[in-house]
Design an enzyme around this catalytic site. Structure first.
Site, PDB file in Angstrom:
ATOM      1  NE  ARG A 177      -2.723   1.078   3.611  1.00  0.00           N
ATOM      2  CZ  ARG A 177      -3.668   1.128   4.554  1.00  0.00           C
ATOM      3  NH1 ARG A 177      -4.947   1.198   4.214  1.00  0.00           N
ATOM      4  NH2 ARG A 177      -3.356   1.061   5.834  1.00  0.00           N
ATOM      5  CG  ASP A 204      -4.278   2.905  11.490  1.00  0.00           C
ATOM      6  OD1 ASP A 204      -5.252   3.632  11.760  1.00  0.00           O
ATOM      7  OD2 ASP A 204      -4.294   2.050  10.591  1.00  0.00           O
TER       8      ASP A 204
HETATM    9  C1  LIG Z   1      -7.022   1.453   9.585  1.00  0.00           C
HETATM   10  C2  LIG Z   1      -6.005   0.616   8.937  1.00  0.00           C
HETATM   11  O1  LIG Z   1      -5.359   1.051   8.030  1.00  0.00           O
HETATM   12  S1  LIG Z   1      -5.683  -0.946   9.527  1.00  0.00           S
HETATM   13  C3  LIG Z   1      -4.142  -1.380   8.752  1.00  0.00           C
HETATM   14  C4  LIG Z   1      -3.012  -0.690   9.374  1.00  0.00           C
HETATM   15  N1  LIG Z   1      -2.755  -1.191  10.706  1.00  0.00           N
HETATM   16  C5  LIG Z   1      -2.004  -2.296  10.859  1.00  0.00           C
HETATM   17  O2  LIG Z   1      -1.510  -2.818   9.899  1.00  0.00           O
HETATM   18  C6  LIG Z   1      -1.817  -2.858  12.241  1.00  0.00           C
HETATM   19  C7  LIG Z   1      -0.494  -3.542  12.366  1.00  0.00           C
HETATM   20  N2  LIG Z   1      -0.316  -4.046  13.731  1.00  0.00           N
HETATM   21  C8  LIG Z   1       0.628  -3.558  14.531  1.00  0.00           C
HETATM   22  O3  LIG Z   1       1.359  -2.639  14.182  1.00  0.00           O
HETATM   23  C9  LIG Z   1       0.772  -4.197  15.885  1.00  0.00           C
HETATM   24  O4  LIG Z   1       0.092  -5.403  15.941  1.00  0.00           O
HETATM   25  C10 LIG Z   1       0.244  -3.331  17.043  1.00  0.00           C
HETATM   26  C11 LIG Z   1       1.001  -2.027  17.101  1.00  0.00           C
HETATM   27  C12 LIG Z   1      -1.222  -3.055  16.885  1.00  0.00           C
HETATM   28  C13 LIG Z   1       0.464  -4.095  18.357  1.00  0.00           C
HETATM   29  O5  LIG Z   1       1.828  -4.319  18.430  1.00  0.00           O
HETATM   30  P1  LIG Z   1       2.555  -5.013  19.680  1.00  0.00           P
HETATM   31  O6  LIG Z   1       1.945  -4.526  20.929  1.00  0.00           O
HETATM   32  O7  LIG Z   1       4.020  -4.887  19.465  1.00  0.00           O
HETATM   33  O8  LIG Z   1       2.176  -6.493  19.511  1.00  0.00           O
HETATM   34  P2  LIG Z   1       2.779  -7.704  20.293  1.00  0.00           P
HETATM   35  O9  LIG Z   1       3.760  -7.270  21.323  1.00  0.00           O
HETATM   36  O10 LIG Z   1       1.645  -8.523  20.776  1.00  0.00           O
HETATM   37  O11 LIG Z   1       3.535  -8.483  19.132  1.00  0.00           O
HETATM   38  C14 LIG Z   1       3.940  -9.822  19.260  1.00  0.00           C
HETATM   39  C15 LIG Z   1       4.719 -10.201  18.046  1.00  0.00           C
HETATM   40  O12 LIG Z   1       3.872 -10.110  16.911  1.00  0.00           O
HETATM   41  C16 LIG Z   1       4.452  -9.265  15.949  1.00  0.00           C
HETATM   42  N3  LIG Z   1       3.393  -8.523  15.273  1.00  0.00           N
HETATM   43  C17 LIG Z   1       2.378  -7.831  15.816  1.00  0.00           C
HETATM   44  N4  LIG Z   1       1.603  -7.335  14.865  1.00  0.00           N
HETATM   45  C18 LIG Z   1       2.138  -7.711  13.682  1.00  0.00           C
HETATM   46  C19 LIG Z   1       1.767  -7.498  12.349  1.00  0.00           C
HETATM   47  N5  LIG Z   1       0.678  -6.796  12.019  1.00  0.00           N
HETATM   48  N6  LIG Z   1       2.543  -8.010  11.380  1.00  0.00           N
HETATM   49  C20 LIG Z   1       3.636  -8.740  11.707  1.00  0.00           C
HETATM   50  N7  LIG Z   1       4.037  -8.976  12.962  1.00  0.00           N
HETATM   51  C21 LIG Z   1       3.274  -8.472  13.944  1.00  0.00           C
HETATM   52  C22 LIG Z   1       5.338  -8.329  16.718  1.00  0.00           C
HETATM   53  O13 LIG Z   1       6.327  -7.772  15.880  1.00  0.00           O
HETATM   54  C23 LIG Z   1       5.892  -9.263  17.783  1.00  0.00           C
HETATM   55  O14 LIG Z   1       6.921 -10.036  17.191  1.00  0.00           O
HETATM   56  P3  LIG Z   1       8.120 -10.700  18.079  1.00  0.00           P
HETATM   57  O15 LIG Z   1       7.461 -11.574  19.080  1.00  0.00           O
HETATM   58  O16 LIG Z   1       8.892 -11.452  17.060  1.00  0.00           O
HETATM   59  O17 LIG Z   1       8.862  -9.571  18.692  1.00  0.00           O
HETATM   60  O1  LIG Z   2      -7.174   1.499   5.775  1.00  0.00           O
HETATM   61  C1  LIG Z   2      -8.087   1.056   6.382  1.00  0.00           C
HETATM   62  C2  LIG Z   2      -8.982   1.862   7.153  1.00  0.00           C
HETATM   63  O2  LIG Z   2      -9.860   1.297   7.814  1.00  0.00           O
HETATM   64  O3  LIG Z   2      -8.804   3.085   7.125  1.00  0.00           O
HETATM   65 MG   LIG Z   3      -7.210   3.699   5.754  1.00  0.00          MG
END
Ligand SMILES: CC(=O)SCCNC(=O)CCNC(=O)[C@H](O)C(C)(C)COP(=O)(O)OP(=O)(O)OC[C@H]1O[C@@H](n2cnc3c(N)ncnc32)[C@H](O)[C@@H]1OP(=O)(O)O
Ligand SMILES: O=CC(=O)O
Ligand SMILES: [Mg+2]
Length: 548
Positions: A174, A455
């Site tokens: 994206r 986010d």
């Molecule tokens: C409205 C929108 O646009 S939605 C789309 C955009 N938002 C996203 O993509 C959300 C992505 N998610 C994240 O950034 C994270 O999950 C968060 C910030 C929400 C939470 O993060 P944390 O509190 O660090 O999660 P947590 O500590 O439970 O993570 C555990 C493990 O999972 C991994 N992990 C967590 N989320 C993700 C993910 N989305 N992708 C890959 N790995 C992940 C962490 O890196 C961590 O790895 P490790 O054990 O090897 O160190």
């Molecule tokens: O990108 C996704 C959203 O819900 O905004």
């Molecule tokens: Mg969006």
């Protein structure tokens, strides 16, 4: 990578200046050929991009005067023609039942690709703070991920590499939205469109490699407001494919329907991109943000507390139904979106309650007819699989037509549901906005706040609600008037709480900068189109002064 030192970079391409420092690995992305490719796209397409951004301004002026959106009469022929179809799903994109998303951080890219999800949307947008380092390093990470050479050594000793069982998620990228620029790359003295920068570098370095590996360059296209903005992407795709001599129609783009204006142009958006379309996605969080933003001057469009604006309230339900119907009519995926709950490690009961909400959300999506969904965290993938495996035995349910669905203009604008603005709702929005902006300014674009994923899109809802409530002197459930003075008083109180919690650490954070920016955004006076464009200059770190 982060252990390497960043140094200034000298471009040899006429008219192109790189103003950001780079590590040796990042410099490999900025080859003369890649810079020339991006510069060519920028020169051809940036004028159209700017004209489209100006159109958004004019449209807002009309909205403020009370000209509400409607289906376009001039494109009725596209909507009413039942015969046209978009491209068939590309290799690797037939079954997208579980898509994980996340920022382009090296460790998270590996974790996401290994998560067991069908696909991974690597996000330069909502979940990334667009520092120069993050954006250019993300390109390094994409290149290495595609070639399956990506590894990462965590300072805590944990080593990361890709799984070897062939179950790596299919990659989609994206790029940033049309509103953003990349100030560290000037073409003819002007910052490059961030969309063109992200797309161009990724495509140039990886398109042929992806094809060789049996997939293709696949994208998610964010925050568009009209079919003309989709046409711009389609034109870019055609020129980009021609320039590297791969067939037109190799690229696929899934468009996020995440603005209220785009909801009225779903058919037209697929039509513009029809040879490159991989369907539409319900970007629910930006959609709510857009709804508040575009109707912000109208007191009768005021929404209640953020927690009460759920997927089942009338205007959200209508948007979901129209999206599924439209996609299936045109033969493409209708993707669901993101539940904001994330795993809670230290409280089983709270975790069970949160997971129950995610499960219910995924069940709602699959039974409504979505072909797949998003998860924010690897531990949520199994919950999403459970719902989709149970209710979607085929790779997708595109064949399930919903011709019975009728969604009118009034349905898309219907906010008749019970709800209140409460002091807790205001305080919660203040905490989310402050904490998120602080993280973003520190280079982190997605954070857990109060056990929810926050986010750029979710923070925008919080910020815009506060603005709208102040603008219209909204009465709270407790009988207070939520005017500018009240907002600023609560902002002071919430900041004081955070300061107390953090103690001496507070001074080394960006909370004060976040507070200053936030304060000017919640009084109901000047409204900024995006928090990210407002704050962008604060994260720009140019090292070369050369402006060509
Ligand atoms: C409205 C929108 O646009 S939605 C789309 C955009 N938002 C996203 O993509 C959300 C992505 N998610 C994240 O950034 C994270 O999950 C968060 C910030 C929400 C939470 O993060 P944390 O509190 O660090 O999660 P947590 O500590 O439970 O993570 C555990 C493990 O999972 C991994 N992990 C967590 N989320 C993700 C993910 N989305 N992708 C890959 N790995 C992940 C962490 O890196 C961590 O790895 P490790 O054990 O090897 O160190
Ligand atoms: O990108 C996704 C959203 O819900 O905004
Ligand atoms: Mg969006």
């Amino acid at each position: 990578m982060s252990t390497q030192t960043s140094v200034p970079f000298k471009s040899t391409v006429p008219g192109v200046a790189v103003l950001g420092a780079v590590t040796p690995a990042q410099a490999e992305i900025l080859t003369p050929e890649a810079l020339q490719f991006v510069a060519t796209l920028q020169r051809i397409f940036n004028p159209t991009r700017k004209a489209l951004m100006q159109k958004r301004v004019y449209r807002q002026e009309a909205l403020d005067r009370g000209v509400l959106p409607d289906f376009l009469p001039e494109t009725a022929y596209i909507r009413e023609d039942p015969n046209w179809r978009a491209a068939v799903p590309a290799p690797g994109l037939q079954d997208r039942r579980v898509e994980i998303t996340g920022p382009v951080d090296r460790k998270m890219v590996i974790n996401a690709l290994n998560s067991g999800a069908k696909t991974f949307m690597a996000d330069f947008e909502d979940s990334s703070s667009p520092t120069w380092f993050n954006m250019i390093d993300g390109q390094v990470n994409m290149r290495d991920a595609i070639r399956e050479t990506i590894t990462f050594s965590n300072p805590n000793g944990k080593q990361y590499s890709l799984r070897k069982d062939g179950k790596i998620a299919v990659l989609l990228v994206r790029p940033r939205g049309w509103h953003m620029v990349e100030s560290h790359l000037l073409v003819d003295g002007e910052p490059t469109s961030a969309s063109i920068f992200d797309f161009g570098l990724y495509f140039f370095h990886n398109a042929k490699e992806l094809i060789k590996r049996g997939k293709g360059p696949y994208f998610y296209l964010p925050k568009m407001e009209s079919h003309l903005e989709a046409r711009l992407w389609n034109d870019i795709f055609n020129v980009a494919q021609d320039m590297i001599q791969i067939p037109r129609g190799t690229i696929r783009g899934t468009v996020l329907i995440e603005t209220i204006m785009a909801a009225f142009e779903m058919d037209e958006i697929i039509y513009e991109l029809r040879d490159h379309s991989a369907g539409l996605n319900c970007g629910r969080w930006d959609y709510i943000f857009s709804f508040i933003k575009r109707f912000r001057q109208h007191p009768d469009f005021t929404l209640p507390d953020r927690s009460q604006v759920t997927m089942t309230v009338p205007f959200m339900d209508a948007y979901v139904r129209l999206l599924i119907q439209t996609c299936h009519k045109r033969g493409v995926h209708a993707m669901g979106g993101m539940a904001a709950q994330i795993p809670i490690k230290d409280n089983k009961a709270a975790n069970d309650a949160a997971m129950k909400k995610v499960r219910a959300d995924k069940l709602r999506e699959v039974t409504a007819g979505h072909d797949g969904t998003w998860v924010a965290h690897p531990n949520l993938a199994s919950i999403a699989y459970e719902a989709f495996d149970q209710h979607m035995p085929t790779p997708n349910q595109i064949h399930v037509r919903r011709d019975d669905v009728r969604v009118s203009r009034n349905d898309l604008l219907n906010i008749n549901f019970e709800g209140q603005v409460t002091e807790e709702g205001i305080r919660s929005n203040l905490r989310v906005g402050l904490s998120y902006m602080r993280s973003w300014l520190e280079g982190v674009g997605c954070v857990p706040i109060n056990y929810m994923m926050e986010d750029a899109a979710t923070a925008e809802i919080s910020r815009s609600q506060l603005w709208q409530w102040a603008r219209h002197n909204t009465k709270t459930a407790e009988g207070k008037v939520a005017n500018a003075q009240y907002m600023l008083q609560l902002l002071d109180e919430e900041t004081a709480k955070i300061k107390k919690e953090l103690g001496a650490k507070y001074a080394s954070t960006k909370y004060e900068a976040a507070k200053a920016a936030f304060a000017s955004n919640i009084t109901g006076e000047k409204y900024n189109e995006f928090l990210t464009t407002l704050l962008y200059d604060d994260i720009v770190t140019t090292v070369n002064s050369a402006k060509l």
